[in-house]
Design a protein around this motif. Sequence first.
Motif, PDB file in Angstrom:
ATOM      1  N   LYS A  75       2.573  61.861 -81.952  1.00  0.00           N
ATOM      2  CA  LYS A  75       2.811  61.248 -83.432  1.00  0.00           C
ATOM      3  C   LYS A  75       1.974  62.564 -84.236  1.00  0.00           C
ATOM      4  N   GLY A  76       2.985  62.943 -85.197  1.00  0.00           N
ATOM      5  CA  GLY A  76       2.408  64.005 -86.016  1.00  0.00           C
ATOM      6  C   GLY A  76       2.941  65.429 -85.461  1.00  0.00           C
ATOM      7  N   GLY A  77       3.236  65.713 -84.304  1.00  0.00           N
ATOM      8  CA  GLY A  77       3.648  66.902 -83.483  1.00  0.00           C
ATOM      9  C   GLY A  77       4.874  67.295 -84.149  1.00  0.00           C
ATOM     10  N   ILE A  78       5.446  68.458 -83.691  1.00  0.00           N
ATOM     11  CA  ILE A  78       6.695  69.059 -83.914  1.00  0.00           C
ATOM     12  C   ILE A  78       7.742  68.787 -82.676  1.00  0.00           C
ATOM     13  N   PRO A 124      26.664  69.932 -85.877  1.00  0.00           N
ATOM     14  CA  PRO A 124      25.894  69.015 -86.113  1.00  0.00           C
ATOM     15  C   PRO A 124      24.824  68.334 -85.022  1.00  0.00           C
ATOM     16  N   TRP A 125      23.914  67.737 -85.422  1.00  0.00           N
ATOM     17  CA  TRP A 125      23.042  67.153 -84.589  1.00  0.00           C
ATOM     18  C   TRP A 125      23.134  65.542 -84.958  1.00  0.00           C
ATOM     19  N   ARG A 146      12.146  65.833 -92.987  1.00  0.00           N
ATOM     20  CA  ARG A 146      11.449  66.467 -91.851  1.00  0.00           C
ATOM     21  C   ARG A 146      12.486  67.226 -90.807  1.00  0.00           C
ATOM     22  N   PHE A 147      13.678  67.116 -91.087  1.00  0.00           N
ATOM     23  CA  PHE A 147      14.613  67.963 -89.746  1.00  0.00           C
ATOM     24  C   PHE A 147      14.985  69.135 -90.398  1.00  0.00           C
ATOM     25  N   MET A 201       9.564  67.810 -87.722  1.00  0.00           N
ATOM     26  CA  MET A 201       8.170  67.822 -88.313  1.00  0.00           C
ATOM     27  C   MET A 201       7.574  66.496 -88.420  1.00  0.00           C
ATOM     28  N   ASP A 202       6.295  66.415 -88.385  1.00  0.00           N
ATOM     29  CA  ASP A 202       5.636  65.399 -88.479  1.00  0.00           C
ATOM     30  C   ASP A 202       6.186  64.395 -87.749  1.00  0.00           C
TER      31      ASP A 202
END
Lengths: 115, 114
Positions: free
Chosen positions: B15-18, B34-35, B61-62, B78-79
């Motif tokens: 959690k909190g990592g990339i 696309p993702w 965050r993406f 991210m996060d």
Amino acid sequence: EAGVTQSPTHLIKTRGQQATLRCSPISGHTSVYWYQQALGLGLQFLLWYDEGEERNRGNFPPRFSGRQFPNYSSELNVNALELEDSALYLCASSLAMGRGRNEQFFGPGTRLTVL
Amino acid sequence: QQQVKQSPQSLIVQKGGISIINCAYENTAFDYFPWYQQFPGKGPALLIAIRPDVSEKKEGRFTISFNKSAKQFSLHIMDSQPGDSATYFCAAKRSWAGNEKLTFGTGTRLTIIP
């Protein structure tokens, strides 16, 4: 706005039978796509319909067929079911081809189990 | 012929990592990438998409990073949060009319641990 809907949620058939899966696209979308998601194999493109016509077909045998109705809903038929047809069948819809980015939005899928 | 290769197959991030998922494609005619994010029992949901005229696109965050010369693109989360735990698929297609099918990678199962 309602998303793509599919029915039934689950379908259990025996080998050799026929299965019919249904899809209703997002309102205003005229293109419908079918994908097969078999375990461990990712999503494989099956069929694409636009304005009632089949526009493209993936590498699947002819016993996979479908159609698109005047209201843009679609039906996928699988004849002579085989055990390896067991998979999650996903329907997606988008705006008409050539219009904008043609982002595809998926429904929740129909889980087909062939016994 | 698999035209979009995705790695890793599975990924565990604190959690909190990339979280970073990579895809490589072969067909230089692809021009839309696309993702999708898929939770168990649900259909894939479009997360973010990029075209090859930009090298990066960020939404919250993406982030998608795109390297046209290497024919590679990646998703960075991210996060990372436990709610991000899902299977992620990259995809590609040619956007000219007449060939609208998406070619998908094989998926990455992401698990975010507390």
